[in-house]
Scaffold this motif. Sequence first.
Motif, PDB file in Angstrom:
ATOM      1  N   LYS A 181       0.841  -1.188   0.000  1.00 52.44           N
ATOM      2  CA  LYS A 181       0.000   0.000   0.000  1.00 52.44           C
ATOM      3  C   LYS A 181       0.883   1.247   0.000  1.00 52.44           C
ATOM      4  O   LYS A 181       1.055   1.894   1.021  1.00 52.44           O
ATOM      5  N   PRO A 182       1.505   1.546  -1.130  1.00 52.85           N
ATOM      6  CA  PRO A 182       2.343   2.734  -1.201  1.00 52.85           C
ATOM      7  C   PRO A 182       1.516   3.980  -0.911  1.00 52.85           C
ATOM      8  O   PRO A 182       0.300   3.992  -1.061  1.00 52.85           O
ATOM      9  N   ALA A 183       2.229   5.054  -0.522  1.00 51.36           N
ATOM     10  CA  ALA A 183       1.536   6.302  -0.220  1.00 51.36           C
ATOM     11  C   ALA A 183       0.786   6.786  -1.452  1.00 51.36           C
ATOM     12  O   ALA A 183       1.374   6.977  -2.518  1.00 51.36           O
ATOM     13  N   LEU A 184      -0.498   6.987  -1.306  1.00 48.57           N
ATOM     14  CA  LEU A 184      -1.329   7.345  -2.452  1.00 48.57           C
ATOM     15  C   LEU A 184      -1.429   8.856  -2.650  1.00 48.57           C
ATOM     16  O   LEU A 184      -1.418   9.340  -3.771  1.00 48.57           O
ATOM     17  N   GLY A 185      -1.532   9.574  -1.570  1.00 48.24           N
ATOM     18  CA  GLY A 185      -1.835  10.987  -1.705  1.00 48.24           C
ATOM     19  C   GLY A 185      -3.305  11.158  -2.055  1.00 48.24           C
ATOM     20  O   GLY A 185      -4.022  10.194  -2.314  1.00 48.24           O
ATOM     21  N   LYS A 186      -3.764  12.407  -2.080  1.00 47.08           N
ATOM     22  CA  LYS A 186      -5.180  12.664  -2.326  1.00 47.08           C
ATOM     23  C   LYS A 186      -5.598  12.238  -3.731  1.00 47.08           C
ATOM     24  O   LYS A 186      -6.628  11.598  -3.918  1.00 47.08           O
ATOM     25  N   ASP A 187      -4.786  12.579  -4.732  1.00 43.27           N
ATOM     26  CA  ASP A 187      -5.140  12.218  -6.102  1.00 43.27           C
ATOM     27  C   ASP A 187      -5.095  10.704  -6.298  1.00 43.27           C
ATOM     28  O   ASP A 187      -5.957  10.131  -6.970  1.00 43.27           O
ATOM     29  N   GLY A 188      -4.088  10.075  -5.726  1.00 42.45           N
ATOM     30  CA  GLY A 188      -3.973   8.624  -5.841  1.00 42.45           C
ATOM     31  C   GLY A 188      -5.151   7.910  -5.212  1.00 42.45           C
ATOM     32  O   GLY A 188      -5.628   6.894  -5.724  1.00 42.45           O
ATOM     33  N   ALA A 189      -5.629   8.436  -4.089  1.00 41.06           N
ATOM     34  CA  ALA A 189      -6.783   7.838  -3.422  1.00 41.06           C
ATOM     35  C   ALA A 189      -8.021   7.932  -4.304  1.00 41.06           C
ATOM     36  O   ALA A 189      -8.840   6.998  -4.350  1.00 41.06           O
ATOM     37  N   LEU A 190      -8.152   9.044  -5.024  1.00 37.06           N
ATOM     38  CA  LEU A 190      -9.293   9.188  -5.940  1.00 37.06           C
ATOM     39  C   LEU A 190      -9.185   8.204  -7.097  1.00 37.06           C
ATOM     40  O   LEU A 190     -10.184   7.626  -7.526  1.00 37.06           O
ATOM     41  N   VAL A 191      -7.962   8.013  -7.609  1.00 31.93           N
ATOM     42  CA  VAL A 191      -7.757   7.038  -8.678  1.00 31.93           C
ATOM     43  C   VAL A 191      -8.102   5.638  -8.188  1.00 31.93           C
ATOM     44  O   VAL A 191      -8.730   4.850  -8.899  1.00 31.93           O
ATOM     45  N   ALA A 192      -7.700   5.329  -6.960  1.00 32.08           N
ATOM     46  CA  ALA A 192      -8.026   4.018  -6.392  1.00 32.08           C
ATOM     47  C   ALA A 192      -9.535   3.829  -6.290  1.00 32.08           C
ATOM     48  O   ALA A 192     -10.049   2.733  -6.548  1.00 32.08           O
ATOM     49  N   ASP A 193     -10.243   4.890  -5.935  1.00 35.79           N
ATOM     50  CA  ASP A 193     -11.706   4.805  -5.863  1.00 35.79           C
ATOM     51  C   ASP A 193     -12.302   4.531  -7.243  1.00 35.79           C
ATOM     52  O   ASP A 193     -13.270   3.770  -7.382  1.00 35.79           O
ATOM     53  N   LEU A 194     -11.733   5.155  -8.269  1.00 32.66           N
ATOM     54  CA  LEU A 194     -12.211   4.908  -9.638  1.00 32.66           C
ATOM     55  C   LEU A 194     -11.943   3.461 -10.052  1.00 32.66           C
ATOM     56  O   LEU A 194     -12.762   2.834 -10.724  1.00 32.66           O
ATOM     57  N   LEU A 195     -10.793   2.936  -9.646  1.00 33.28           N
ATOM     58  CA  LEU A 195     -10.475   1.544  -9.962  1.00 33.28           C
ATOM     59  C   LEU A 195     -11.455   0.592  -9.275  1.00 33.28           C
ATOM     60  O   LEU A 195     -11.854  -0.423  -9.852  1.00 33.28           O
ATOM     61  N   LYS A 196     -11.847   0.933  -8.052  1.00 30.74           N
ATOM     62  CA  LYS A 196     -12.817   0.098  -7.342  1.00 30.74           C
ATOM     63  C   LYS A 196     -14.181   0.150  -8.031  1.00 30.74           C
ATOM     64  O   LYS A 196     -14.901  -0.855  -8.068  1.00 30.74           O
ATOM     65  N   LEU A 197     -14.520   1.310  -8.573  1.00 35.88           N
ATOM     66  CA  LEU A 197     -15.768   1.433  -9.327  1.00 35.88           C
ATOM     67  C   LEU A 197     -15.687   0.591 -10.600  1.00 35.88           C
ATOM     68  O   LEU A 197     -16.644  -0.117 -10.956  1.00 35.88           O
ATOM     69  N   LEU A 198     -14.547   0.667 -11.290  1.00 37.84           N
ATOM     70  CA  LEU A 198     -14.341  -0.144 -12.484  1.00 37.84           C
ATOM     71  C   LEU A 198     -14.443  -1.637 -12.152  1.00 37.84           C
ATOM     72  O   LEU A 198     -15.036  -2.410 -12.914  1.00 37.84           O
ATOM     73  N   LEU A 199     -13.895  -2.015 -11.016  1.00 44.69           N
ATOM     74  CA  LEU A 199     -13.950  -3.416 -10.598  1.00 44.69           C
ATOM     75  C   LEU A 199     -15.394  -3.877 -10.415  1.00 44.69           C
ATOM     76  O   LEU A 199     -15.770  -4.980 -10.846  1.00 44.69           O
ATOM     77  N   LYS A 200     -16.215  -3.045  -9.781  1.00 43.20           N
ATOM     78  CA  LYS A 200     -17.622  -3.397  -9.593  1.00 43.20           C
ATOM     79  C   LYS A 200     -18.330  -3.584 -10.927  1.00 43.20           C
ATOM     80  O   LYS A 200     -19.114  -4.519 -11.109  1.00 43.20           O
ATOM     81  N   ILE A 201     -18.042  -2.673 -11.867  1.00 37.04           N
ATOM     82  CA  ILE A 201     -18.680  -2.756 -13.178  1.00 37.04           C
ATOM     83  C   ILE A 201     -18.265  -4.031 -13.894  1.00 37.04           C
ATOM     84  O   ILE A 201     -19.086  -4.770 -14.428  1.00 37.04           O
ATOM     85  N   ARG A 202     -16.950  -4.304 -13.925  1.00 36.21           N
ATOM     86  CA  ARG A 202     -16.478  -5.469 -14.651  1.00 36.21           C
ATOM     87  C   ARG A 202     -16.943  -6.774 -14.004  1.00 36.21           C
ATOM     88  O   ARG A 202     -17.328  -7.726 -14.699  1.00 36.21           O
ATOM     89  N   ALA A 203     -16.935  -6.827 -12.675  1.00 37.06           N
ATOM     90  CA  ALA A 203     -17.388  -8.040 -11.990  1.00 37.06           C
ATOM     91  C   ALA A 203     -18.849  -8.330 -12.308  1.00 37.06           C
ATOM     92  O   ALA A 203     -19.242  -9.490 -12.516  1.00 37.06           O
ATOM     93  N   LYS A 204     -19.650  -7.280 -12.384  1.00 35.75           N
ATOM     94  CA  LYS A 204     -21.062  -7.457 -12.731  1.00 35.75           C
ATOM     95  C   LYS A 204     -21.215  -7.902 -14.177  1.00 35.75           C
ATOM     96  O   LYS A 204     -22.041  -8.766 -14.492  1.00 35.75           O
ATOM     97  N   GLU A 205     -20.406  -7.320 -15.065  1.00 36.87           N
ATOM     98  CA  GLU A 205     -20.500  -7.657 -16.485  1.00 36.87           C
ATOM     99  C   GLU A 205     -20.199  -9.123 -16.764  1.00 36.87           C
ATOM    100  O   GLU A 205     -20.887  -9.776 -17.558  1.00 36.87           O
ATOM    101  N   ILE A 206     -19.169  -9.646 -16.121  1.00 38.42           N
ATOM    102  CA  ILE A 206     -18.772 -11.030 -16.404  1.00 38.42           C
ATOM    103  C   ILE A 206     -19.296 -12.007 -15.354  1.00 38.42           C
ATOM    104  O   ILE A 206     -18.983 -13.198 -15.407  1.00 38.42           O
TER     105      ILE A 206
END
Length: 392
Positions: free
Chosen positions: A301-326
Amino acid sequence: MHIHGLIEDTATLAALCSRLAKSDFITVDTEFMRENSYWPELCLIQVANTEEAAAIDPMAPGLDLKPLLELMTENDDVLKVFHAGGQDLEIVYNLTGKTPFPLFDTQVAAMALGQGEQIGYSNLVDTYLGIVVDKGARFTDWARRPLDARQIEYAIGDVTHLSKIFPKMLEKLRKSGRGVWLNQEMDRLGDPENYRNDPDVAWERVRISSRKPEVLGRLKALARWRELEAQGKDLPRGRIVKDETLADLASNPPRKQADLTRVRGLSAAWANNDIGGRLMAAIEGSKPMSAAEMPSRDERKPALGKDGALVADLLKLLLKIRAKEINVAARLLARSEDLEALAAGVRAGLPILEGWRYEQFGRDALALVEGQLGFTVKGGKLKMTRTEEPTA
């Protein structure tokens, strides 16, 4: 299917194992007690194939489990099928130093088939067989003898149902082509290192905020002491000392044994007794943790910073979408720590950038992080849209 009576002698067990050794697979379950002990107390073992099933009493006088344990750990031709088998594997490891191989876990397989991240056994039976499992005997005292007929019937049902479910799951996996997805998960589950209780690394399980070498050195010594005390007395770790007390002792060590009376969570008697003396010896004999042993800030868990944390949140959203799709459990595709590492710039060694996970999710996750993929709303639904073609 033929259901045997409770097996309580070695000769009958050996004959059963000889027959089971000719099977393509066997289903396995155990009943145990561990609320008041360090080591799980094995109370019953259930095994089945497609033709016969039996419960084995490991507490029966004179019974030698060797034929069964050899079948579990030495016979590579028979697949061993469990449901949420982590604790069952731990028991086999404690008895043999090995884990069953090859193995298959129906709870993990259900993740690949889109049936949830931790589907319970009862729900699995209902889904595949339309049978409602009677849970009445689940929390009985399995160590008390004699076992009654209801307990044995309940216990054997775990493996007889599983012997019918496994072929159905296997067929679904073959049709979907997702069987290969499980190989890495099964290897991870069966890794003997998962079940080795090494006192020298016990400190890694204790949460502590300090990163001072002297504090972590004391924590390592104290955790090792606690592990050995718990193993020797066959008591849960928390019955010796709770984690928070261990961390407090490491951060604020008493100067002498009499000071133990002031430590919250310890008995006042420890100020004078032998166990208190051994605790103090652990503190006094500790050394600052070496630079080689010091944990990183957190490699996963490298230091994310504020922007990195937002990117991680977007990745989690992408994960939800893809998991539902397949139609697959999100946890099987990726774990939060991998997404955070990707957002922080890590590329090497991430499971989501390798093999089937890369094909199903990692490629798009990487594209999102590198600005080649975005989100849009169409018809009230969230969609992924490419902003540019991925680089070769």
